[in-house]
Design an enzyme around this catalytic site. Structure first.
Site, PDB file in Angstrom:
ATOM      1  N   HIS A  72      35.840  34.824  25.740  1.00 62.37           N
ATOM      2  CA  HIS A  72      35.880  34.284  27.009  1.00 62.37           C
ATOM      3  C   HIS A  72      35.122  35.276  27.874  1.00 62.37           C
ATOM      4  O   HIS A  72      35.654  36.406  28.116  1.00 62.37           O
ATOM      5  CB  HIS A  72      37.004  33.977  27.537  1.00 62.37           C
ATOM      6  CG  HIS A  72      37.761  32.974  26.870  1.00 62.37           C
ATOM      7  ND1 HIS A  72      38.889  32.019  27.480  1.00 62.37           N
ATOM      8  CD2 HIS A  72      37.657  32.198  25.838  1.00 62.37           C
ATOM      9  CE1 HIS A  72      39.007  30.849  26.688  1.00 62.37           C
ATOM     10  NE2 HIS A  72      38.443  30.956  25.418  1.00 62.37           N
ATOM     11  N   TYR A 200      44.170  30.442  36.040  1.00 60.38           N
ATOM     12  CA  TYR A 200      45.419  30.764  36.697  1.00 60.38           C
ATOM     13  C   TYR A 200      45.313  29.959  38.071  1.00 60.38           C
ATOM     14  O   TYR A 200      44.605  30.200  38.818  1.00 60.38           O
ATOM     15  CB  TYR A 200      45.245  32.449  36.973  1.00 60.38           C
ATOM     16  CG  TYR A 200      45.238  33.169  35.818  1.00 60.38           C
ATOM     17  CD1 TYR A 200      44.101  33.400  34.783  1.00 60.38           C
ATOM     18  CD2 TYR A 200      46.546  33.776  35.464  1.00 60.38           C
ATOM     19  CE1 TYR A 200      44.156  34.098  33.884  1.00 60.38           C
ATOM     20  CE2 TYR A 200      46.510  34.727  34.174  1.00 60.38           C
ATOM     21  CZ  TYR A 200      45.312  34.836  33.501  1.00 60.38           C
ATOM     22  OH  TYR A 200      45.482  35.668  32.190  1.00 60.38           O
ATOM     23  N   PRO A 291      53.957  39.167  32.152  1.00 54.28           N
ATOM     24  CA  PRO A 291      52.856  38.532  31.520  1.00 54.28           C
ATOM     25  C   PRO A 291      51.551  38.395  32.025  1.00 54.28           C
ATOM     26  O   PRO A 291      50.482  38.326  31.380  1.00 54.28           O
ATOM     27  CB  PRO A 291      53.654  37.528  30.705  1.00 54.28           C
ATOM     28  CG  PRO A 291      54.532  37.082  31.565  1.00 54.28           C
ATOM     29  CD  PRO A 291      55.134  38.403  32.151  1.00 54.28           C
ATOM     30  N   LYS A 295      48.496  42.176  29.452  1.00 54.14           N
ATOM     31  CA  LYS A 295      48.336  43.515  29.134  1.00 54.14           C
ATOM     32  C   LYS A 295      49.028  44.364  28.072  1.00 54.14           C
ATOM     33  O   LYS A 295      48.786  45.324  27.601  1.00 54.14           O
ATOM     34  CB  LYS A 295      48.456  44.398  30.489  1.00 54.14           C
ATOM     35  CG  LYS A 295      47.622  44.262  31.438  1.00 54.14           C
ATOM     36  CD  LYS A 295      45.975  44.912  31.139  1.00 54.14           C
ATOM     37  CE  LYS A 295      44.784  44.280  31.864  1.00 54.14           C
ATOM     38  NZ  LYS A 295      44.078  43.756  30.999  1.00 54.14           N
ATOM     39  N   TYR A 383      41.044  43.132  34.175  1.00 58.59           N
ATOM     40  CA  TYR A 383      41.445  42.189  33.070  1.00 58.59           C
ATOM     41  C   TYR A 383      40.765  42.355  31.648  1.00 58.59           C
ATOM     42  O   TYR A 383      41.429  42.191  30.740  1.00 58.59           O
ATOM     43  CB  TYR A 383      41.068  40.853  33.743  1.00 58.59           C
ATOM     44  CG  TYR A 383      41.504  39.490  32.948  1.00 58.59           C
ATOM     45  CD1 TYR A 383      42.697  38.995  33.328  1.00 58.59           C
ATOM     46  CD2 TYR A 383      40.756  38.872  32.023  1.00 58.59           C
ATOM     47  CE1 TYR A 383      43.411  37.993  32.714  1.00 58.59           C
ATOM     48  CE2 TYR A 383      41.465  37.926  31.280  1.00 58.59           C
ATOM     49  CZ  TYR A 383      42.500  37.373  31.635  1.00 58.59           C
ATOM     50  OH  TYR A 383      43.192  36.362  30.927  1.00 58.59           O
TER      51      TYR A 383
HETATM   52  C1  DHB Z   1      48.192  34.257  27.682  1.00 56.80           C
HETATM   53  C2  DHB Z   1      49.150  34.955  28.046  1.00 56.80           C
HETATM   54  C3  DHB Z   1      48.875  35.724  29.454  1.00 56.80           C
HETATM   55  O1  DHB Z   1      50.065  36.520  29.642  1.00 56.80           O
HETATM   56  C4  DHB Z   1      47.966  35.667  30.042  1.00 56.80           C
HETATM   57  O2  DHB Z   1      47.850  36.247  31.337  1.00 56.80           O
HETATM   58  C5  DHB Z   1      46.692  34.781  29.790  1.00 56.80           C
HETATM   59  C6  DHB Z   1      47.060  34.182  28.384  1.00 56.80           C
HETATM   60  C7  DHB Z   1      48.072  33.494  26.249  1.00 56.80           C
HETATM   61  O3  DHB Z   1      49.310  33.721  25.548  1.00 56.80           O
HETATM   62  O4  DHB Z   1      47.116  32.805  26.001  1.00 56.80           O
END
Ligand code: DHB
Length: 389
Positions: A72, A200, A291, A295, A383
């Site tokens: 991506h 997001y 999450p 990271k 990111y």
């Molecule tokens: C996923 C998990 C995340 O914490 C995140 O920020 C983006 C994607 C995932 O599991 O796909």
């Protein structure tokens, strides 16, 4: 039984370290309380930073990821009725993330270690580490197949995750801790992708995240109360809730059968120092991030990248300098990731005491991040991940 490095925990940190050490000719044994099936089937996150991808590729564990993962180049932020794309690839001069599930990474590492003759012990119990500060070798005692085993080693690495036993062996440490008043409701669904890239979403109903796993399996999350019982939510209610949170920004979900539901707790945690005597902690045993920003696995890989070099310098040149500075080296990245995960979390989630002022302030921040190239670059750099060095 004797080895050079005894590794407690067969997650991303432990397995990757064992793999990297093998490539430089250093022996290790990895033990884990869980069965191999458990490790290979537990659903976790799935976003790999560029540095993680490059390391896997360079060290011969990237074939399936190259075939089945999805690169991506951007992510979308949804807020205030609009979808805004952050072109990470352009902003970072060619860095991207790869969506490839953590348990698939673990399958690849386990298969490679076993093919290379690695010693992995699953389903063990009664782990006890001794002698990490004495003059003798440290030992790891454990029970496997009903028999007590003693593993003597030069070093012990605690890579046993957030429910760690090894962290408790560091007597004088500072635990930095932050709890959040919300959690994520995560689902896996059989459905086509709703978006080419991750979304997001900030909304008055709370955060939502649209991710993916494959053309036929999707991963989605939405902010929920930490006490949520997943069985209280029907599939229809879940789809409705996520749809309501992204609708304002024009995203339309492609729904399907939900086959996995779970609640992910939110915590920020760092233990300092990350070492004591001949014990070194790596990954979630030493730190946990919320999450948002994905990271966790990447930090685990970054820790063992540092540790592998430090152990390499010891075995190749009897140089202990990098081992002595392990905590200091690792913590720079750990605290950067703590900041980034906290920033993404606080910018995108609805706090229970949030006023209209707070919502407007969040939108102003999201507008900054999506309109200022400098701010967007800060997000994109962090990111996609800082280079591993
Ligand atoms: C996923 C998990 C995340 O914490 C995140 O920020 C983006 C994607 C995932 O599991 O796909």
């Amino acid at each position: 039984m004797r080895t050079q490095v005894g590794i407690v925990g067969a997650g991303p940190a432990g397995l990757m370290l064992s793999h990297l050490l093998h490539l430089r000719g250093v022996e290790s044994v990895v033990i884990d309380l869980r069965t191999r099936e458990d490790i290979e089937e537990t659903i976790k996150a799935g976003v790999l930073e560029q540095g993680t991808v490059d390391l896997m590729t360079r060290t011969g564990v990237g074939d399936r990821m190259a075939r089945d993962g999805f690169v991506h180049h951007g992510i979308n932020l949804a807020f205030n009725g609009e979808l805004h794309r952050i072109n990470m690839y352009e902003l970072t001069g060619g860095r991207a993330v790869t969506v490839y599930a953590q348990h698939e990474v673990l399958k690849d590492l386990i298969a490679k270690r076993l093919a290379d003759g690695g010693d992995l012990r699953f389903g063990i119990s009664d782990t006890a580490v001794d002698g990490i500060t004495g003059g003798d070798s440290p030992t790891i005692r454990f029970t496997a197949d009903g028999e007590q085993q003693t593993l003597e080693c030069d070093f012990v690495v605690g890579a046993d995750g957030s429910r760690t036993y090894t962290r408790g062996l560091i007597p004088q440490r500072t635990d930095f801790f932050r709890q959040y008043p919300f959690a994520w409701f995560g689902i896996l669904a059989e459905a086509p992708p709703s978006s080419d890239e991750l979304i997001y979403a900030h909304s008055e109903r709370g955060f939502a995240l649209i991710s993916t796993r494959s053309p036929s399996v999707q991963r989605l999350y939405f902010q929920c109360d930490p006490e949520t019982n997943v069985d209280d939510w029907s599939d229809a209610q879940i789809w409705e809730e996520i749809q309501a949170r992204v609708a304002g920004a024009g995203a339309t979900l492609k729904t399907g059968t939900i086959f996995q539901k779970s609640v992910l707790q939110f915590r920020s945690f760092v233990c300092e120092p990350m070492q004591y005597g001949r014990l070194y902690l790596a990954g979630d045993a030493a730190h946990t991030v919320p999450p948002t920003g994905a990271k966790g696995l990447n930090l685990a890989v970054a820790d063992v990248h540092v540790l592998d070099r430090a152990l390499g310098a010891f075995y190749e040149a009897k140089d202990t300098g990098l081992l002595e500075s392990y905590t200091q080296t690792a913590l720079g990245r750990v605290w950067r990731a703590q900041w980034f995960s906290f920033w993404m979390t606080s910018m995108l989630h609805r706090f229970s005491d949030a006023s209209d002022f707070d919502l407007r302030r969040q939108v102003a921040e999201l507008e900054l991040v999506t309109s200022s190239p400098t701010a967007a670059k800060t997000l994109a750099d962090n990111y996609t991940g800082l280079p591993l060095g």
